[in-house]
Write a protein that holds these residues in place. Structure first.
Motif, PDB file in Angstrom:
ATOM      1  N   PRO A  30      -2.443  13.633  -0.646  1.00 28.79           N
ATOM      2  CA  PRO A  30      -2.086  12.218  -0.508  1.00 28.79           C
ATOM      3  C   PRO A  30      -3.172  11.284  -1.025  1.00 28.79           C
ATOM      4  CG  PRO A  30      -2.698  13.132   1.624  1.00 28.79           C
ATOM      5  CD  PRO A  30      -2.720  14.266   0.655  1.00 28.79           C
ATOM      6  N   CYS A  31      -2.731  10.179  -1.621  1.00 24.77           N
ATOM      7  CA  CYS A  31      -3.634   9.116  -2.052  1.00 24.77           C
ATOM      8  C   CYS A  31      -2.947   7.779  -1.821  1.00 24.77           C
ATOM      9  CB  CYS A  31      -3.974   9.247  -3.532  1.00 24.77           C
ATOM     10  SG  CYS A  31      -5.205  10.515  -3.871  1.00 24.77           S
ATOM     11  N   LEU A  32      -3.743   6.737  -1.638  1.00 19.81           N
ATOM     12  CA  LEU A  32      -3.184   5.417  -1.365  1.00 19.81           C
ATOM     13  C   LEU A  32      -3.468   4.469  -2.520  1.00 19.81           C
ATOM     14  CD1 LEU A  32      -4.433   6.592   1.609  1.00 19.81           C
ATOM     15  CD2 LEU A  32      -3.080   4.660   2.345  1.00 19.81           C
ATOM     16  N   PHE A  33      -2.437   3.719  -2.904  1.00 15.78           N
ATOM     17  CA  PHE A  33      -2.537   2.809  -4.046  1.00 15.78           C
ATOM     18  C   PHE A  33      -2.044   1.414  -3.661  1.00 15.78           C
ATOM     19  CE2 PHE A  33      -2.112   7.045  -5.757  1.00 15.78           C
ATOM     20  CZ  PHE A  33      -3.033   7.071  -6.808  1.00 15.78           C
ATOM     21  N   ILE A  34      -2.744   0.408  -4.156  1.00 10.98           N
ATOM     22  CA  ILE A  34      -2.300  -0.972  -3.968  1.00 10.98           C
ATOM     23  C   ILE A  34      -1.409  -1.337  -5.154  1.00 10.98           C
ATOM     24  CG2 ILE A  34      -3.019  -3.391  -3.815  1.00 10.98           C
ATOM     25  CD1 ILE A  34      -5.700  -2.358  -2.640  1.00 10.98           C
ATOM     26  N   LEU A  71       0.878  -1.173   0.000  1.00  8.84           N
ATOM     27  CA  LEU A  71       0.000   0.000   0.000  1.00  8.84           C
ATOM     28  C   LEU A  71       0.915   1.223   0.000  1.00  8.84           C
ATOM     29  CD1 LEU A  71      -3.014   0.857   0.164  1.00  8.84           C
ATOM     30  CD2 LEU A  71      -2.749   0.944   2.647  1.00  8.84           C
ATOM     31  N   ILE A  72       0.949   1.926  -1.121  1.00 10.80           N
ATOM     32  CA  ILE A  72       1.884   3.037  -1.308  1.00 10.80           C
ATOM     33  C   ILE A  72       1.153   4.371  -1.134  1.00 10.80           C
ATOM     34  CG2 ILE A  72       3.247   4.285  -3.053  1.00 10.80           C
ATOM     35  CD1 ILE A  72       4.786   1.892  -2.227  1.00 10.80           C
ATOM     36  N   VAL A  73       1.758   5.243  -0.335  1.00 12.93           N
ATOM     37  CA  VAL A  73       1.227   6.599  -0.185  1.00 12.93           C
ATOM     38  C   VAL A  73       1.887   7.471  -1.248  1.00 12.93           C
ATOM     39  CG1 VAL A  73       0.927   8.582   1.332  1.00 12.93           C
ATOM     40  CG2 VAL A  73       0.923   6.261   2.297  1.00 12.93           C
ATOM     41  N   GLN A 106      -8.020   9.074   5.086  1.00 15.68           N
ATOM     42  CA  GLN A 106      -7.704   7.664   4.888  1.00 15.68           C
ATOM     43  C   GLN A 106      -6.314   7.325   5.413  1.00 15.68           C
ATOM     44  OE1 GLN A 106     -10.357   7.957   0.940  1.00 15.68           O
ATOM     45  NE2 GLN A 106      -8.268   7.326   0.653  1.00 15.68           N
ATOM     46  N   LEU A 107      -5.394   8.252   5.202  1.00 11.32           N
ATOM     47  CA  LEU A 107      -4.030   8.024   5.668  1.00 11.32           C
ATOM     48  C   LEU A 107      -3.989   7.897   7.184  1.00 11.32           C
ATOM     49  CD1 LEU A 107      -1.048   7.795   5.077  1.00 11.32           C
ATOM     50  CD2 LEU A 107      -0.905  10.283   4.945  1.00 11.32           C
TER      51      LEU A 107
END
Length: 386
Positions: free
Chosen positions: A182-186, A167-169, A234-235
């Motif tokens: 910021p966004c989170l990606f799998i 899970l990359i910020v 979310q972070l």
């Protein structure tokens, strides 16, 4: 340790996990480290008993509990000398973020596996030039048609070699303001352009640390977790559990070291009485015990606030719990080594390696200085220094 404040279910969970930890113990952990293996056997058994996913929703194979339950599991495994660091990352951070913000498809894809231990997820936020300042994160995600393209670097990412995804910020550009958010990606482990290099650590642990390089990693639209506009919320939904679980990690380690020291002080005799009869030995051990108990109280408060949905209250308590547990852990380990004298530095007693390991609770995932900044600014209302 006293558990009167806990429900009967929590006390039963604590006892059951303690029994599991006892079957493995410190010797198992040191053997795994020496042989360069991973804690696969303990991970699999903890998963089979339902402990790894105790915080995840029941409809996706979890236990339906929260951080209160998951922190008990990690603390008790640590108190037995065999903590599972990836519990902080996989079910606590990643599992929580996906359970709270993921799409139905993401939940179905990941949560059952995270709960039963068959899938593991790492978490990448720290960068070489950002450190504690997440506003300086330079890993960027840009849209290309329906896809996302990620570019950047991460450091000190635990367990990437065994994780199915990370899970990359990252940060995306806000279409309205042009500012990065910021966004989170799998990111799947085998994604083209996703490279990793192991960092050579003095820290002896089964979980290795990695530097990640994302070189135009192309991801489908559904790699984004949650709403593109709710990145910070979310972070922090992932960072509060991380702090609570790091507190559990520190408390467990401190308890393990203290129990070894107490056992030794009860039986080691140099003069007429065991050394534990001398106040110079007994009082520092009593102080260490008090500090660990106080840390656990704050951790329990943080877990309850988080599980009740009070993210702001939980943020303050989780930071305080992590700070207190880090200090208590380092002092307990230090005092335990001193109690054993030369024996405290032998491989036989298994305490010397904790001198380095205990520092983790002070440094990661956020330094104690940054927690003091948070408390002075957020809790006390003092001017911000940075």
């Amino acid at each position: 340790m006293s558990t009167a404040l806990e429900t009967e279910e929590h006390q039963a969970l604590r006892a059951a996990v303690a029994a599991l930890g006892k079957r493995y113990g410190r010797e198992y952990m040191t053997t795994v480290i020496r042989e360069g293996r991973h804690t696969d056997e303990l991970w699999a058994e903890a998963a089979k008993l339902g402990y790894l996913g105790v915080n995840l929703p029941e409809e996706y194979g979890g236990g339906g509990g929260g951080m209160a339950e998951l922190s008990i599991v990690l603390e008790e495994l640590g108190a037995a000398g065999s903590p599972l660091l990836m519990m902080i990352v996989s079910p606590a951070i990643c599992g929580t973020v996906i359970a709270r913000f993921g799409t139905e498809a993401q939940k179905r894809t990941w949560l059952p596996g995270l709960a039963d231990g068959s899938l593991t997820m790492a978490f990448g936020i720290t960068e070489p030039d950002a450190g504690s300042n997440s506003h300086r994160i330079t890993t960027t995600a840009r849209r290309d048609g329906d896809d996302w393209v990620l570019t950047g670097r991460k450091v000190y990412v635990s367990g990437v070699d065994i994780a199915d995804a990370t899970l990359i910020v990252g940060r995306t550009e806000d279409a309205r303001s042009g500012k990065l958010k910021p966004c989170l990606f799998i990111v799947p482990r085998d994604a083209p352009g996703f490279g990793r290099n192991q960092i050579d650590m003095e820290l002896h642990a089964p979980e290795k640390q990695f530097e990640l390089v994302l070189d135009d990693v192309r991801l489908p639209a559904d790699a984004l977790v949650g709403d593109e506009d709710a990145g910070l919320l979310q972070l922090f939904a992932g960072l509060n559990p991380e702090r609570i679980m790091t507190a559990a990690f520190g408390i467990g380690m401190g308890r393990f070291a203290l129990s070894k020291a107490v056992e030794y002080a009860r039986t080691r005799q140099v003069w007429k009485a065991p050394i534990g009869a001398h106040q110079a030995i007994a009082h520092p051990l009593a102080t260490a015990h008090i500090d660990l108990e106080l840390s656990r109280l704050m951790m329990q408060k943080a877990a309850r606030l988080y599980d009740e949905g009070d993210d702001i209250g939980a943020g303050e308590a989780a930071n305080m719990a992590k700070y207190a547990a880090g200090e208590a852990c380092v002092k307990a380990v230090d005092q335990a080594v001193h109690t054993l004298g030369g024996n405290g530095l032998t491989r036989e007693y298994g305490l010397a390696s904790l001198i380095t390991a205990s520092r983790v609770a002070r440094i990661a995932p956020v330094s104690r200085e940054m927690i003091l900044n948070y408390v002075s600014h957020q809790s006390l209302g003092l001017p911000k220094s940075y």
